[in-house]
Design a protein around this motif. Structure first.
Motif: not given
Length: 100
Positions: A77-89
């Motif tokens: 998610d971080d590499n794809a720029g999905r900040e919210w999803s990264r944070r949730q994980k």
């Protein structure tokens, strides 16, 4: 004491232990993988330094594997720029107060 012993053993052999804090996500993923791969039949380890015996008090491999998978997802998610999803994980791993 067991987590300290396993962490020491992991870091001692970890090829990327000299990397900066920018690699902590990968470091954590690899540490969880190391924990998940421990032999569930092993009941005792030797602590570094004192060489005292450290005993298993339960299983931890499943939780370590779960944390490893969440870390892998967070890295993607971080590499794809999905900040919210990264944070949730990461919050699934470290709890709801993780700032991410």
């Amino acid at each position: 004491m067991l987590i300290d012993t396993l962490a020491y053993q992991f870091i001692e052999r970890y090829a990327y232990r000299d990397k900066s804090f920018l690699y902590y996500d990968l470091f954590f993923r690899d540490f969880c993988e190391y924990l998940a791969r421990q032999d569930q039949k092993q009941t005792v380890w030797r602590a570094p330094g004192s060489a005292s015996y450290v005993y298993r008090s339960g299983t931890f491999e499943f939780k370590a594997r779960s944390a490893e998978l969440r870390a892998r997802e967070a890295i993607v998610d971080d590499n794809a720029g999905r900040e919210w999803s990264r944070r949730q994980k990461w919050r699934e791993v470290f709890g709801p107060t993780y700032p991410g």
